[in-house]
Enzyme design. Sequence first.
Site, PDB file in Angstrom:
ATOM      1  N   ARG A 113      40.294  47.621  75.477  1.00 54.53           N
ATOM      2  CA  ARG A 113      40.512  46.668  74.818  1.00 54.53           C
ATOM      3  C   ARG A 113      39.143  46.641  73.662  1.00 54.53           C
ATOM      4  NH1 ARG A 113      44.227  43.203  77.590  1.00 54.53           N
ATOM      5  NH2 ARG A 113      46.836  44.545  77.439  1.00 54.53           N
ATOM      6  N   LYS A 135      35.952  51.421  60.469  1.00 50.21           N
ATOM      7  CA  LYS A 135      36.922  51.899  60.227  1.00 50.21           C
ATOM      8  C   LYS A 135      36.458  53.497  61.314  1.00 50.21           C
ATOM      9  CE  LYS A 135      38.966  51.612  55.516  1.00 50.21           C
ATOM     10  NZ  LYS A 135      39.611  53.175  53.866  1.00 50.21           N
ATOM     11  N   GLU A 177      29.451  60.812  48.555  1.00 51.66           N
ATOM     12  CA  GLU A 177      29.708  59.294  48.598  1.00 51.66           C
ATOM     13  C   GLU A 177      28.719  58.662  47.362  1.00 51.66           C
ATOM     14  OE1 GLU A 177      32.612  58.428  50.024  1.00 51.66           O
ATOM     15  OE2 GLU A 177      33.056  60.144  51.378  1.00 51.66           O
ATOM     16  N   LYS A 215      28.277  48.511  49.760  1.00 50.15           N
ATOM     17  CA  LYS A 215      29.687  49.246  50.904  1.00 50.15           C
ATOM     18  C   LYS A 215      29.605  47.694  51.628  1.00 50.15           C
ATOM     19  CE  LYS A 215      31.985  51.433  53.877  1.00 50.15           C
ATOM     20  NZ  LYS A 215      33.188  52.397  55.016  1.00 50.15           N
ATOM     21  N   GLU A 225      40.998  45.892  53.484  1.00 50.18           N
ATOM     22  CA  GLU A 225      41.698  46.729  52.910  1.00 50.18           C
ATOM     23  C   GLU A 225      43.341  46.342  52.206  1.00 50.18           C
ATOM     24  OE1 GLU A 225      40.505  50.907  52.822  1.00 50.18           O
ATOM     25  OE2 GLU A 225      42.743  50.976  51.459  1.00 50.18           O
ATOM     26  N   ARG A 230      38.436  47.030  48.997  1.00 49.95           N
ATOM     27  CA  ARG A 230      38.550  48.174  49.511  1.00 49.95           C
ATOM     28  C   ARG A 230      38.653  49.234  49.058  1.00 49.95           C
ATOM     29  NH1 ARG A 230      36.831  47.329  55.982  1.00 49.95           N
ATOM     30  NH2 ARG A 230      35.909  49.714  55.864  1.00 49.95           N
ATOM     31  N   ASN A 234      37.969  54.070  47.656  1.00 51.36           N
ATOM     32  CA  ASN A 234      38.864  55.642  47.610  1.00 51.36           C
ATOM     33  C   ASN A 234      38.752  56.660  46.250  1.00 51.36           C
ATOM     34  OD1 ASN A 234      39.641  55.458  50.472  1.00 51.36           O
ATOM     35  ND2 ASN A 234      40.991  53.551  49.743  1.00 51.36           N
ATOM     36  N   HIS A 237      38.627  60.079  46.644  1.00 50.68           N
ATOM     37  CA  HIS A 237      39.430  60.768  47.376  1.00 50.68           C
ATOM     38  C   HIS A 237      40.872  61.414  47.892  1.00 50.68           C
ATOM     39  CE1 HIS A 237      35.770  59.346  48.795  1.00 50.68           C
ATOM     40  NE2 HIS A 237      35.963  59.557  50.170  1.00 50.68           N
ATOM     41  N   HIS A 241      40.617  63.912  50.005  1.00 50.02           N
ATOM     42  CA  HIS A 241      41.760  64.870  51.482  1.00 50.02           C
ATOM     43  C   HIS A 241      42.660  65.323  50.834  1.00 50.02           C
ATOM     44  CE1 HIS A 241      40.710  59.926  52.890  1.00 50.02           C
ATOM     45  NE2 HIS A 241      39.770  61.229  53.072  1.00 50.02           N
ATOM     46  N   HIS A 252      33.877  67.695  53.620  1.00 51.54           N
ATOM     47  CA  HIS A 252      34.387  66.238  53.038  1.00 51.54           C
ATOM     48  C   HIS A 252      33.708  65.147  51.789  1.00 51.54           C
ATOM     49  CE1 HIS A 252      36.181  62.177  53.619  1.00 51.54           C
ATOM     50  NE2 HIS A 252      35.093  61.529  52.845  1.00 51.54           N
TER      51      HIS A 252
END
Length: 370
Positions: A113, A135, A177, A215, A225, A230, A234, A237, A241, A252
Amino acid sequence: MQTILLNTKQRPSEVLCGEGAFAAAREYLAGKQAFVVTDKNVYGLYADAIADAFPAAQVCVVPAGERHKNRTTLFRILDQMFAAGLHRGSFVVALGGGVVGDMAGLAAALYMRGTRLVQVPTTLLAQVDSSVGGKTAVDHRGVKNAVGTFYQPERVFADPLFLHTLPAREVKCGLGEIVKTGILDAAIGDKLGAGSRLRDVAFLQELAADCIRFKARVVEADETETQGLRKCLNLGHTTGHALELLYGRRSHGEYVLIGLWLESLIAEREGVCSPAWAEEVRRRVAAAEPRIPAFRGARRGLEFALHDKKNAGGGVSLVLPKARGEYALFTLSPQKYGDYLALLEEGADARRGYARAERGSAPARAGEEQ
Ligand SMILES: NC(=O)c1ccc[n+]([C@@H]2O[C@H](COP(=O)([O-])OP(=O)(O)OC[C@H]3O[C@@H](n4cnc5c(N)ncnc54)[C@H](O)[C@@H]3O)[C@@H](O)[C@H]2O)c1
Ligand SMILES: [Zn+2]
């Protein structure tokens, strides 16, 4: 070296960015139980540096590339963590690009955990973006980052020393980015200027610190998010994606650049931004990616866009450029978004707002990129 603080509810995170950051990582982890996760390529280049900096650490080397960002590799990492006898106070050190960072971060979150986590990003993309913000994820069943969680690293050590061995294509990946952040943040956009210094490592490192700071502020305001803010990260993206999942041959960030190009066109035609701002977005894309390649069967990207986590209701959710330093959330019907994707079926000069395919689609053979 610059220090940027990121205060989230989960834990405070400190980002050290610049020359000397790797030496600081060595100092930070001295005398602690460390488990380094890296990939084959990075290990091939930096095995000695890793052994020198973290002499007592166990090193887990995973295969390189997005196609290995899956549950098989994740559980290989977890198995080795058990074999190494890690406990909750041990440190996982994610030393690599975004793929290693996302997977090792998820393994750190899951093991018992949660163990302690440090990121040592080695690609430009990981330094300007993925190592910061917490993330973590693996891809699953054709959906990018489908299984993951938010797990903040205690420290991020972003050292430009790693950037000297990066292939040009991976530098371009990070530029995706950076260009995106420059559209969201007016000051970074101004610094980027005409894009003539984009091959200069010192300049890129300066931009990296600016992008991390930007960021960090966004993540502090909307850690998981849920407030909407946030989502701005994207930009480009949804399309990026979808293309990445459909074709998967480029990096990417290259798909993000192509996504920014198409989405500037959408923003202009849907009246979200002025033609002048859309043109400016395309000019910045062109500085990093002068030619938009032809993507045969690009309309098939719609299937992937419809699975995107950002969607609500039946439409395709997009973050579109609105004006200098401003963005807008926008939803398109699947049919309409599919029509826009079809514009990618013939290549274009990135500065131009029109691809010839607009007059009639090329014969669609999905999965082929030219
Ligand atoms: N967590 C986030 O917030 C976030 C944000 C953006 C992107 N991402 C994820 O990041 C991933 C892409 O990251 P990436 O572009 O770093 O890809 P990557 O990790 O696959 O690295 C790209 C390539 O460069 C090699 N490499 C790494 N460091 C090197 C170095 N110093 N010298 C030479 N080669 C080196 C790698 O082995 C790999 O082949 C995607 O999976 C994307 O989803 C995550
Ligand atoms: Zn990205």
